[in-house]
Motif scaffolding. Structure first.
Motif, PDB file in Angstrom:
ATOM      1  N   LEU A  10     106.593  -5.080  65.860  1.00  0.00           N
ATOM      2  CA  LEU A  10     106.077  -5.520  64.771  1.00  0.00           C
ATOM      3  C   LEU A  10     104.633  -5.137  64.232  1.00  0.00           C
ATOM      4  O   LEU A  10     104.415  -4.653  63.112  1.00  0.00           O
ATOM      5  N   PRO A  11     103.672  -5.141  65.187  1.00  0.00           N
ATOM      6  CA  PRO A  11     102.438  -4.907  64.856  1.00  0.00           C
ATOM      7  C   PRO A  11     102.305  -3.368  64.583  1.00  0.00           C
ATOM      8  O   PRO A  11     101.255  -2.628  63.757  1.00  0.00           O
ATOM      9  N   TYR A  12     103.254  -2.587  65.201  1.00  0.00           N
ATOM     10  CA  TYR A  12     103.338  -1.070  64.852  1.00  0.00           C
ATOM     11  C   TYR A  12     103.745  -0.823  63.365  1.00  0.00           C
ATOM     12  O   TYR A  12     103.502   0.375  62.704  1.00  0.00           O
ATOM     13  N   GLY A  13     104.215  -1.715  62.740  1.00  0.00           N
ATOM     14  CA  GLY A  13     104.885  -1.774  61.463  1.00  0.00           C
ATOM     15  C   GLY A  13     106.163  -1.431  61.228  1.00  0.00           C
ATOM     16  O   GLY A  13     106.588  -0.947  60.128  1.00  0.00           O
ATOM     17  N   VAL A  14     106.941  -1.320  62.142  1.00  0.00           N
ATOM     18  CA  VAL A  14     108.360  -1.113  62.145  1.00  0.00           C
ATOM     19  C   VAL A  14     109.077  -2.158  60.940  1.00  0.00           C
ATOM     20  O   VAL A  14     108.889  -3.170  61.315  1.00  0.00           O
ATOM     21  N   PRO A  15     109.603  -1.593  60.278  1.00  0.00           N
ATOM     22  CA  PRO A  15     110.108  -2.462  59.121  1.00  0.00           C
ATOM     23  C   PRO A  15     111.237  -3.425  59.439  1.00  0.00           C
ATOM     24  O   PRO A  15     111.280  -4.620  59.109  1.00  0.00           O
ATOM     25  N   ARG A  16     112.180  -3.018  60.463  1.00  0.00           N
ATOM     26  CA  ARG A  16     113.222  -4.062  60.925  1.00  0.00           C
ATOM     27  C   ARG A  16     113.371  -3.384  62.419  1.00  0.00           C
ATOM     28  O   ARG A  16     113.303  -2.518  62.819  1.00  0.00           O
ATOM     29  N   THR A 115      95.078   1.141  68.395  1.00  0.00           N
ATOM     30  CA  THR A 115      96.166   1.588  68.915  1.00  0.00           C
ATOM     31  C   THR A 115      97.260   1.242  67.960  1.00  0.00           C
ATOM     32  O   THR A 115      98.349   2.030  67.827  1.00  0.00           O
ATOM     33  N   PHE A 116      97.414   0.274  67.310  1.00  0.00           N
ATOM     34  CA  PHE A 116      98.693  -0.074  66.588  1.00  0.00           C
ATOM     35  C   PHE A 116      98.599   0.647  65.254  1.00  0.00           C
ATOM     36  O   PHE A 116      99.380   0.675  64.533  1.00  0.00           O
ATOM     37  N   GLY A 117      97.250   1.102  64.846  1.00  0.00           N
ATOM     38  CA  GLY A 117      97.099   1.881  63.653  1.00  0.00           C
ATOM     39  C   GLY A 117      97.665   3.193  63.751  1.00  0.00           C
ATOM     40  O   GLY A 117      97.499   3.956  62.631  1.00  0.00           O
ATOM     41  N   HIS A 118      98.163   3.656  64.768  1.00  0.00           N
ATOM     42  CA  HIS A 118      98.318   5.092  65.043  1.00  0.00           C
ATOM     43  C   HIS A 118     100.053   5.275  65.413  1.00  0.00           C
ATOM     44  O   HIS A 118     100.774   4.600  65.990  1.00  0.00           O
TER      45      HIS A 118
END
Length: 118
Positions: A10-16, A115-118
């Motif tokens: 989720l914080p990595y931005g995975v949409p689902r 880290t979660f921004g990469h």
């Protein structure tokens, strides 16, 4: 999307993300945008109106693979601090006022957020 037991997606931005996949192929789905769009009271905590950076900071503060949480700080406390103070420096200042924070915590937390921004 991905299938995983790791909520770090989720914080990595995975949409689902599909969680708890069983032998019959049933799973629970979390759509990241649904978390941002949910009105107050739908989820245990609301992140409506938050930026993704705020969400990542909350996740990291509550404990992740890259930074342990401060004693007494879980999701609810991290949510309250980020919701009130809204940026890294102000949140960290408030956290230090309310809790005993290890000396290297700010550096570890910042690295986790990055880290979660990469």
């Amino acid at each position: 999307g991905v299938i995983s037991e790791d909520s770090d997606n989720l914080p990595y931005g995975v949409p689902r993300t599909l969680f708890k996949l069983d032998a019959t192929g049933q799973a629970k789905e979390i759509a990241l945008q649904d978390l941002y769009d949910a009105p107050e009271g739908v989820n245990a905590i609301s992140i409506r109106g938050w930026t993704h950076d705020m969400f990542v900071l909350m996740c990291c503060m509550s404990g992740c693979d890259y930074a342990e949480s401060v004693d007494g700080v879980g999701v609810k406390k991290a949510h309250a601090l980020v919701g009130r103070y809204r940026d890294f420096d102000r949140v960290l200042r408030a956290l230090r006022f309310e809790h005993t924070v290890p000396r290297d915590y700010a550096q570890k937390l910042e690295r986790a957020v990055l880290t979660f921004g990469h």
